[in-house]
Design a protein around this motif. Structure first.
Motif, PDB file in Angstrom:
ATOM      1  N   ASP A 102       5.069  -9.941   5.443  1.00 23.62           N
ATOM      2  CA  ASP A 102       5.686  -8.904   4.603  1.00 23.62           C
ATOM      3  C   ASP A 102       4.810  -7.667   4.545  1.00 23.62           C
ATOM      4  O   ASP A 102       5.309  -6.542   4.619  1.00 23.62           O
ATOM      5  N   ALA A 103       3.492  -7.878   4.415  1.00 24.60           N
ATOM      6  CA  ALA A 103       2.569  -6.738   4.321  1.00 24.60           C
ATOM      7  C   ALA A 103       2.636  -5.900   5.586  1.00 24.60           C
ATOM      8  O   ALA A 103       2.716  -4.665   5.526  1.00 24.60           O
ATOM      9  N   ARG A 104       2.653  -6.564   6.766  1.00 23.93           N
ATOM     10  CA  ARG A 104       2.695  -5.818   8.038  1.00 23.93           C
ATOM     11  C   ARG A 104       4.017  -5.066   8.186  1.00 23.93           C
ATOM     12  O   ARG A 104       4.047  -3.915   8.602  1.00 23.93           O
ATOM     13  N   ARG A 105       5.143  -5.755   7.831  1.00 23.72           N
ATOM     14  CA  ARG A 105       6.459  -5.129   7.987  1.00 23.72           C
ATOM     15  C   ARG A 105       6.589  -3.910   7.076  1.00 23.72           C
ATOM     16  O   ARG A 105       6.993  -2.832   7.519  1.00 23.72           O
ATOM     17  N   GLU A 106       6.183  -4.063   5.808  1.00 27.90           N
ATOM     18  CA  GLU A 106       6.337  -2.943   4.862  1.00 27.90           C
ATOM     19  C   GLU A 106       5.382  -1.804   5.202  1.00 27.90           C
ATOM     20  O   GLU A 106       5.719  -0.639   5.034  1.00 27.90           O
ATOM     21  N   ALA A 107       4.177  -2.141   5.700  1.00 27.95           N
ATOM     22  CA  ALA A 107       3.230  -1.083   6.086  1.00 27.95           C
ATOM     23  C   ALA A 107       3.803  -0.285   7.267  1.00 27.95           C
ATOM     24  O   ALA A 107       3.694   0.944   7.306  1.00 27.95           O
ATOM     25  N   ALA A 108       4.449  -1.008   8.214  1.00 30.87           N
ATOM     26  CA  ALA A 108       5.047  -0.332   9.371  1.00 30.87           C
ATOM     27  C   ALA A 108       6.212   0.561   8.919  1.00 30.87           C
ATOM     28  O   ALA A 108       6.368   1.689   9.407  1.00 30.87           O
ATOM     29  N   ARG A 109       7.021   0.060   7.980  1.00 34.13           N
ATOM     30  CA  ARG A 109       8.139   0.865   7.458  1.00 34.13           C
ATOM     31  C   ARG A 109       7.615   2.118   6.745  1.00 34.13           C
ATOM     32  O   ARG A 109       8.147   3.213   6.920  1.00 34.13           O
ATOM     33  N   ALA A 110       6.550   1.921   5.963  1.00 35.72           N
ATOM     34  CA  ALA A 110       5.969   3.061   5.242  1.00 35.72           C
ATOM     35  C   ALA A 110       5.502   4.129   6.225  1.00 35.72           C
ATOM     36  O   ALA A 110       5.699   5.331   6.009  1.00 35.72           O
ATOM     37  N   ARG A 111       4.896   3.679   7.363  1.00 36.02           N
ATOM     38  CA  ARG A 111       4.435   4.645   8.369  1.00 36.02           C
ATOM     39  C   ARG A 111       5.615   5.349   9.025  1.00 36.02           C
ATOM     40  O   ARG A 111       5.549   6.531   9.335  1.00 36.02           O
ATOM     41  N   ARG A 112       6.728   4.574   9.235  1.00 38.69           N
ATOM     42  CA  ARG A 112       7.898   5.165   9.876  1.00 38.69           C
ATOM     43  C   ARG A 112       8.515   6.236   8.971  1.00 38.69           C
ATOM     44  O   ARG A 112       8.902   7.298   9.429  1.00 38.69           O
ATOM     45  N   PHE A 113       8.586   5.959   7.677  1.00 38.78           N
ATOM     46  CA  PHE A 113       9.248   6.897   6.749  1.00 38.78           C
ATOM     47  C   PHE A 113       8.335   8.039   6.313  1.00 38.78           C
ATOM     48  O   PHE A 113       8.794   9.150   6.096  1.00 38.78           O
ATOM     49  N   LEU A 114       7.045   7.743   6.139  1.00 33.50           N
ATOM     50  CA  LEU A 114       6.140   8.775   5.587  1.00 33.50           C
ATOM     51  C   LEU A 114       5.212   9.382   6.635  1.00 33.50           C
ATOM     52  O   LEU A 114       4.491  10.334   6.346  1.00 33.50           O
ATOM     53  N   GLY A 115       5.190   8.785   7.839  1.00 37.13           N
ATOM     54  CA  GLY A 115       4.288   9.285   8.887  1.00 37.13           C
ATOM     55  C   GLY A 115       2.885   8.701   8.702  1.00 37.13           C
ATOM     56  O   GLY A 115       2.659   7.869   7.820  1.00 37.13           O
ATOM     57  N   ASP A 116       1.925   9.152   9.542  1.00 41.34           N
ATOM     58  CA  ASP A 116       0.559   8.645   9.473  1.00 41.34           C
ATOM     59  C   ASP A 116      -0.245   9.431   8.438  1.00 41.34           C
ATOM     60  O   ASP A 116      -0.899  10.419   8.753  1.00 41.34           O
ATOM     61  N   THR A 117      -0.177   8.977   7.202  1.00 42.39           N
ATOM     62  CA  THR A 117      -0.991   9.590   6.143  1.00 42.39           C
ATOM     63  C   THR A 117      -2.176   8.662   5.889  1.00 42.39           C
ATOM     64  O   THR A 117      -2.145   7.497   6.309  1.00 42.39           O
ATOM     65  N   PRO A 118      -3.231   9.121   5.200  1.00 40.97           N
ATOM     66  CA  PRO A 118      -4.354   8.217   4.903  1.00 40.97           C
ATOM     67  C   PRO A 118      -3.895   6.930   4.205  1.00 40.97           C
ATOM     68  O   PRO A 118      -4.369   5.848   4.499  1.00 40.97           O
ATOM     69  N   GLN A 119      -2.909   7.071   3.309  1.00 44.30           N
ATOM     70  CA  GLN A 119      -2.439   5.896   2.568  1.00 44.30           C
ATOM     71  C   GLN A 119      -1.746   4.897   3.490  1.00 44.30           C
ATOM     72  O   GLN A 119      -2.031   3.698   3.443  1.00 44.30           O
ATOM     73  N   THR A 120      -0.808   5.388   4.324  1.00 43.66           N
ATOM     74  CA  THR A 120      -0.056   4.461   5.174  1.00 43.66           C
ATOM     75  C   THR A 120      -0.962   3.837   6.240  1.00 43.66           C
ATOM     76  O   THR A 120      -0.822   2.663   6.572  1.00 43.66           O
ATOM     77  N   LEU A 121      -1.933   4.627   6.754  1.00 41.28           N
ATOM     78  CA  LEU A 121      -2.854   4.084   7.767  1.00 41.28           C
ATOM     79  C   LEU A 121      -3.747   3.003   7.157  1.00 41.28           C
ATOM     80  O   LEU A 121      -4.008   1.963   7.766  1.00 41.28           O
ATOM     81  N   LEU A 122      -4.210   3.268   5.935  1.00 41.73           N
ATOM     82  CA  LEU A 122      -5.073   2.280   5.266  1.00 41.73           C
ATOM     83  C   LEU A 122      -4.283   0.996   4.981  1.00 41.73           C
ATOM     84  O   LEU A 122      -4.791  -0.114   5.172  1.00 41.73           O
ATOM     85  N   LEU A 123      -3.013   1.172   4.580  1.00 43.24           N
ATOM     86  CA  LEU A 123      -2.158   0.002   4.345  1.00 43.24           C
ATOM     87  C   LEU A 123      -1.980  -0.792   5.640  1.00 43.24           C
ATOM     88  O   LEU A 123      -2.077  -2.023   5.647  1.00 43.24           O
TER      89      LEU A 123
END
Ligand SMILES: [Zn+2]
Length: 431
Positions: A102-123
């Protein structure tokens, strides 16, 4: 009430304008080619007003049509931000609950929707770490390290990975980059101190050490390997300041070595004698007796060294050994017996007694019997003391500033053999 007044006032103004227009005298004539248009002034004014209104409405409609793609993009962006925020929250929850997939899937979705931000990359990096996907974690940390606003986060992650893999040179490079990206971080200072210990750079470890670090052990290590005499003496003095620590005779040894190298033999001997008085240890005796070659003179040097605590079993063992070397078997036996009477029952004592028997009675029947008896007893005696790590309990042949197995600084101590347990008991034999 105000609205009613406003409507009444607007109505009155419109009526006044209409009445004014209707009352305008004269007419408007327009000639286009052979066609002549003739209108009364009120009709022409109304026609003009209607034309302006039509043009205005048309232009507004055209503007709205042109802005449609931009408006759609704005709506999509806002929608994605909402979806991304939801994924960030879900990823954080999954990380906290240890749910890898779940953590990997949601982190990937967050990157897809928000782009590569420090938060999404760290997640993404943390999710990869939880799922033990080192390649994903490293890729996310590298992207973070490339960003100016989050380079420290990236280097910190890469540094931890390098340390986990045991790549100390790479780790040291990353630590320096992390320090440059965010100078003065307390966490980094501790990591760099640990790296210096693993690289056996004792002076660097000492510089980075905090108040709780075993400074005496680090200073001793630095003094023993420092090629520059002045710096070595500075480290040795710091180490010597801790001489009250009975578990660290090598602090005194490091200082005494510098004094001897500087030609101050008498002061060096005084430092060693003081340390022997606090806590006798064979390395101290080896240093003190090293310059004395004559066997009889060595017995006298041993007597001077042990003068303050002659009753200590370690003093007795030293006196017995030097006496035996000088052929003084009677004196050697006297000290060995005294050590035995003081409760010492270590293997080395029985081996020494066997040597004394051999030296004293030689190849006689009684001598052979006594030797065999001593050797037999050595097999079931307590093990000899040894250098041992107090953290992981690994034995080491010599003192070391840090244990090379668990890398704890200041943990190697002179300890009873096999944790103070007699050999017979350790082997399960009832002596
Ligand atoms: Zn250890």
């Amino acid at each position: 009430m105000r609205r009613i007044i406003a409507i009444l006032v607007t109505g009155a103004v419109a009526l006044a304008v209409a009445w004014f227009l209707a009352g305008l005298p004269g007419q408007v004539v327009a000639e286009i080619g052979s066609i002549t248009i003739e209108l009364s002034t009120p009709v022409a004014t109304l026609g003009l007003l209607l034309t302006f209104t039509l043009v205005y409405v048309t232009l507004r409609l055209l503007g709205a049509l042109i802005r449609v793609p931009h408006t759609l993009a704005q709506w999509r962006q806002s929608h994605h931000r909402q979806l991304g925020d939801v994924s960030v929250t879900k990823a954080l929850l999954a990380l906290a609950a240890g749910e890898k997939a779940d953590a990997r899937r949601e982190a990937a979705r967050a990157r897809r929707f928000l782009g590569d931000t420090p938060q999404t990359l760290l997640l993404a990096a943390e999710a990869g770490r939880l799922a033990e996907r080192d390649d994903e974690t490293e890729a996310a940390f590298r992207l973070l390290a490339d960003r100016k606003d989050a380079a420290f986060l990236g280097y910190r992650g890469l540094l931890r990975q390098a340390m986990a893999r045991g790549e100390w040179t790479e780790a040291a490079t990353l630590a320096r980059r992390a320090e440059a990206a965010h100078p003065g971080a307390q966490w980094l200072r501790q990591e760099r101190a640990q790296l210096a210990i693993r690289a056996q750079h004792w002076s660097e470890a000492l510089e980075l050490a905090d108040a709780n670090a075993p400074r005496a052990a680090l200073a001793t290590g630095a003094a023993l390997v420092e090629p520059n005499a002045d710096r070595a003496m500075r480290y040795a003095r710091e180490a010597e300041a801790w001489r009250a620590d009975p578990g660290l005779p090598h602090a005194a040894l490091a200082y005494a070595e510098r004094l001897r190298a500087g030609g101050h033999e008498r002061r060096a001997q005084a430092v060693i004698a003081r340390s022997w008085g606090l806590s006798p240890q064979p390395d101290l005796a080896a240093f003190a007796l090293a310059p004395v070659e004559d066997k009889l003179a060595r017995t006298q040097a041993a007597q001077r060294l042990t003068a303050e605590n002659i009753e200590h079993p370690e003093s007795r063992m030293l006196l017995a050994h030097t006496a035996l070397e000088a052929g003084l078997t009677g004196e050697a036996r006297h000290h060995a017996d005294a050590a035995r009477a003081a409760g010492l029952n270590e293997r080395r004592l029985w081996l020494l007694l066997a040597d004394i028997e051999e030296e004293e009675r030689g190849d006689t029947e009684a001598g052979r019997l006594a030797q065999r008896d001593a050797l037999r007893r050595s097999a079931t005696a307590d093990p000899d003391p040894t250098w041992r790590c107090g953290t992981c309990h690994t034995q080491h042949p010599t003192w070391l500033p840090a244990c090379p197995v668990c890398w704890t600084a200041g943990s190697v101590r002179w300890s009873p053999g096999a944790m103070g347990m007699p050999v017979a008991r350790r082997l399960g034999v009832d002596g």
